[in-house]
Structures are given as C-alpha cells and as structure tokens.
Design an enzyme around this catalytic site. Structure first.
Site, PDB file in Angstrom:
ATOM      1  CG  LEU A 139      -1.184   7.197   1.550  1.00  0.00           C
ATOM      2  CD1 LEU A 139      -1.841   7.872   0.349  1.00  0.00           C
ATOM      3  CD2 LEU A 139      -2.232   6.909   2.637  1.00  0.00           C
ATOM      4  CD  GLU A 185       4.470  11.218  -2.115  1.00  0.00           C
ATOM      5  OE1 GLU A 185       3.801  10.810  -3.067  1.00  0.00           O
ATOM      6  OE2 GLU A 185       4.873  12.405  -2.007  1.00  0.00           O
ATOM      7  CD1 TRP A 192       8.043   6.532   6.072  1.00  0.00           C
ATOM      8  CD2 TRP A 192       9.300   4.987   7.070  1.00  0.00           C
ATOM      9  NE1 TRP A 192       9.076   7.179   6.701  1.00  0.00           N
ATOM     10  CE2 TRP A 192       9.871   6.243   7.325  1.00  0.00           C
ATOM     11  CE3 TRP A 192       9.926   3.846   7.594  1.00  0.00           C
ATOM     12  CZ2 TRP A 192      11.026   6.410   8.070  1.00  0.00           C
ATOM     13  CZ3 TRP A 192      11.079   4.014   8.344  1.00  0.00           C
ATOM     14  CH2 TRP A 192      11.613   5.279   8.578  1.00  0.00           C
ATOM     15  CB  ILE A 193       6.321   0.901   0.768  1.00  0.00           C
ATOM     16  CG1 ILE A 193       6.170   2.372   0.340  1.00  0.00           C
ATOM     17  CG2 ILE A 193       5.266   0.015   0.124  1.00  0.00           C
ATOM     18  CD1 ILE A 193       4.913   3.053   0.860  1.00  0.00           C
ATOM     19  N   GLY A 225      16.089  -7.404  35.511  1.00  0.00           N
ATOM     20  CA  GLY A 225      17.237  -7.518  34.622  1.00  0.00           C
ATOM     21  C   GLY A 225      17.010  -8.505  33.501  1.00  0.00           C
ATOM     22  CG  PHE A 247      -2.059   0.900   1.228  1.00  0.00           C
ATOM     23  CD1 PHE A 247      -3.225   0.575   0.543  1.00  0.00           C
ATOM     24  CD2 PHE A 247      -2.012   2.099   1.916  1.00  0.00           C
ATOM     25  CE1 PHE A 247      -4.320   1.430   0.545  1.00  0.00           C
ATOM     26  CE2 PHE A 247      -3.094   2.953   1.934  1.00  0.00           C
ATOM     27  CZ  PHE A 247      -4.255   2.626   1.248  1.00  0.00           C
ATOM     28  CD  GLU A 267      -2.173   1.040   8.508  1.00  0.00           C
ATOM     29  OE1 GLU A 267      -2.474   2.053   7.859  1.00  0.00           O
ATOM     30  OE2 GLU A 267      -2.051  -0.077   7.989  1.00  0.00           O
ATOM     31  N   GLY A 310       4.202  11.977   5.455  1.00  0.00           N
ATOM     32  CA  GLY A 310       3.685  10.782   6.107  1.00  0.00           C
ATOM     33  C   GLY A 310       2.264  10.992   6.585  1.00  0.00           C
ATOM     34  NE  ARG A 319      14.164 -13.458  40.183  1.00  0.00           N
ATOM     35  CZ  ARG A 319      15.455 -13.686  40.363  1.00  0.00           C
ATOM     36  NH1 ARG A 319      15.922 -14.935  40.289  1.00  0.00           N
ATOM     37  NH2 ARG A 319      16.290 -12.701  40.607  1.00  0.00           N
TER      38      ARG A 319
END
Length: 380
Positions: free
Chosen positions: A126, A128, A158-159, A341, A124, A364, A132, A269
């Site tokens: 869309l 650029e 980001w495709i 940790g 998709f 999205e 964004g 634990r």
C-alpha cells in the site's frame, strides 16, 4: 511472569499453550542469531503455518482455524514476548490474506488454504515513497493493456516480506484521484516487471526488514482484480483496522518481555546490600510499567471483542494501537534504565527491545494518524 488470562474456550487455552511451546522450541534459540545477521526466518514462519498459527482468525472451511480475534491477538502477544519480528510477520501475513478472504473471487479463494497454511507468504503493498500516511494519494497506476492484462507502473515502499513473499496485494490507481480511484490487484511474486529492491537497514526488526517494490509495466492478469474496481481503498482500510490490533498485540508482548526481564534483574542485582528492586524509585517504576501493560492489554482485548461481535471497532483499534505502542516505548526505555549500564549493551535483550519498540509507533499508521482518527470521532 505468567499473565492471568480470561480466554473464551478450553481450546483457546490449549492454543496459547501450543504457542508458548513453539516460542520456546522454535524461536528462543534463534532470535539473537537471526537478528544479528538480518536473516529473514522464512522456515520458522513455515513451521508456524504448519502448526496452524498463520490463519487463526479465518474460517475453518477456508483453511483457517476459526479463532476469534480476542484469541488471535493474544497469540501474537505471546509470540512477541520471544521474537517481535516473527509476531510482526504473522500480523502482516494475516493482514495480507484479508483481501482474498473477504473480497476474492471463487477462483482467487482457491489459494486460501495455502495462504492460511503459510505455504504462500503474503505482502501488503500500500505505502509509497511519497505517500505513507496519505494512502489515498498513491500514484502507482494500473491500466488495461491491449492484451487484456493489467499493466502496473509505480513504486511501493516499506513493504514487509518484499523479496520473500509469494503474493502481493498491489493497491494502485485504476481510476481518477482520491480513494474511489484505487483498486486492489493480487500479483504473484514471479510477475514480470515486479522487482523487489534491496532491504532497508533498520535499527530494529532486522530479520524482517522491509524493502521497496518497483513495478515497471508489471503484467497482472485481469482476473486478479480483488473486489470491484475502485474498491481498493475500502479493502485497505478494512485490513488496516484489523492490522492495528495486530501491532497493538505485538507492542503488549514486547513490553511484557521487557518488564519481566527488568523485574528479574531488579530481584537479583544488589547495591548497598540489597536487591535494587527494593529501592522505592525502581520499585515504583516497575509498578507503573506493569500497570500500563495491563491497561494496554485490556484496551486491546476490548477492541478485539468488538470486532468479534461484529460491532464497529475502528476507533477502539486506533486507541489500542496508539496506547499500546506508546506503552511499549515507555516500558522498554524504563527497562534499560532499570538495568543501568547493562541495559545499554547487546548482551542483554533490553537493548534490542528498546530499538524495536520505536517502529511500532510508526507502522500501520503513525501514532499521530491514530490521534487524528480518534479526535475526529470525538469532534464529529
């Protein structure tokens, strides 16, 4: 923990059982290796497609499974508890099928069985590099050449599935400024002039990293216009409303996995002669995690049911995406804290879940955009 679900049909229960079985058999043993190497799990997605999981919310006559969104989002959630990259990939592919499924010509729709069956993987395109969140300001341009084909020039960013997709939804400017000048073109991966770039180096979702797509006078046949000229922005927004439900489902699944792991660790634990979960500070933390996840799931399913009923759901989708992804970030952070940790080392999956949760607040539509959408609905 087994989630107690109210599903609409016995078939939906069977589908969730199948999803859990596939997650155990096909995903659980591969996730660590694929994420460590940053390898895209194309064959895993093909297996899910052949099992019917890549076309769930689309009509059976088109090659889908005819399932309501209420069920589809819970399948995504189930996948995300095991492997977020896979769930996100299923969500993106499902979104990528929407333009052809709802706006495609009869000829374009002949591709749907292979799309919905997962033989053809979608992207998709869309966003650029400079646009964004402001999708209406995109600059990728398509003009009709002397040969009659569309000639597309620009860069998409980001495709997801870039370089692996078999088809791309290219949102580009065919008219004047603003949303009414945007159209959607359906381009094959082998389109001359369409060049996927090197994949991004991500802090999470490493097996499904996105990449830019450079379009250098890429030639797309004229009959690959999806919908009417100038209808592209409306198509994109319809897809994104549904896609936000997918990302919310991914967030709920990720958070559930983190809670289950943290609770199990807290039972086993021991410190000061007793399991650490018996200390009120940690017990209350786990209680809050569980409550927030249940609330996020309820918000998600409510939005999905509105969509299934044919009622407006955009605002509820924005709320679900906003709340669920914020919950995922909080829950995975707290899961690391419960492990102490141990939560900071990659021997435990909590470390990966913590890194992965962050991207869900961004994709999205960032959560700031979701807040803008919700605020505007309240303020008129």
């Amino acid at each position: 923990m087994t989630v107690d679900r109210l599903l609409p049909t016995p078939e939906a229960h069977d589908l969730l059982d199948l999803t859990r079985e596939l997650a155990t058999r096909e995903l659980a043993g591969k996730v660590d290796d694929f994420e460590a190497r940053g390898e895209f799990p194309r064959e895993v997605l093909r297996t899910l497609g052949r099992s019917g999981l890549l076309g769930l919310p689309y009509p059976e006559e088109a090659g889908g499974a005819g399932q309501p969104y209420e069920v589809y989002v819970q399948v995504l959630e189930t996948l995300a508890t095991t492997w977020l990259s896979i769930a996100e990939a299923v969500s993106v592919h499902t979104l990528s099928c929407l333009p052809v499924a709802y706006f495609g010509t009869p000829e374009q729709r002949k591709m749907l069985p292979d799309m919905l069956g997962g033989e053809l993987l979608g992207a998709f395109a869309l966003s650029e590099p400079q646009g964004g969140s402001d999708a209406a300001a995109l600059t990728t341009k398509a003009v009709l050449s002397s040969s009659g084909d569309w000639e597309v020039t620009g860069t998409k960013a980001w495709i997801t599935h870039s370089g692996f997709a078999d088809f791309y939804n290219l949102f580009c400017r065919t008219g004047g400024p603003g949303p009414k000048g945007i159209s959607c073109l359906l381009a094959d991966a082998g389109t001359p002039g369409l060049s996927p770039q090197q994949r991004e180096r991500l802090m999470g979702l490493r097996s499904s990293a996105p990449a830019q797509v450079v379009l250098d006078a890429a030639r797309v046949p004229r009959d690959r216009l999806v919908g009417a000229e100038g209808e592209g922005f409306a198509i994109a927004m319809k897809a994104l409303d549904a896609g936000r439900l997918g990302i919310a489902a991914c967030a709920v699944g990720l958070a559930q996995a983190a809670l289950d792991y943290a609770a199990s660790y807290a039972r086993e634990r021991e410190q000061f002669g007793q399991p650490i979960g018996r200390f009120q500070g940690l017990g209350f933390m786990l209680a809050d995690m569980g409550t927030q996840i249940s609330a996020a799931r309820a918000l998600l399913i409510t939005a999905a049911r509105l969509k299934d009923a044919g009622r407006p759901f955009s605002i509820e989708a924005a709320k679900a995406k906003l709340f669920a992804t914020d919950v995922a970030m909080k829950v995975t952070t707290d899961a690391v804290q419960v492990l102490g940790g141990a939560g900071f080392v990659s021997d435990h999956p909590a470390e990966r879940w913590f890194r992965e949760a962050k991207v869900l607040q961004i994709v999205e539509g960032t959560n700031q955009i979701q807040r803008m959408v919700i605020a505007r609905s309240l303020l008129g």
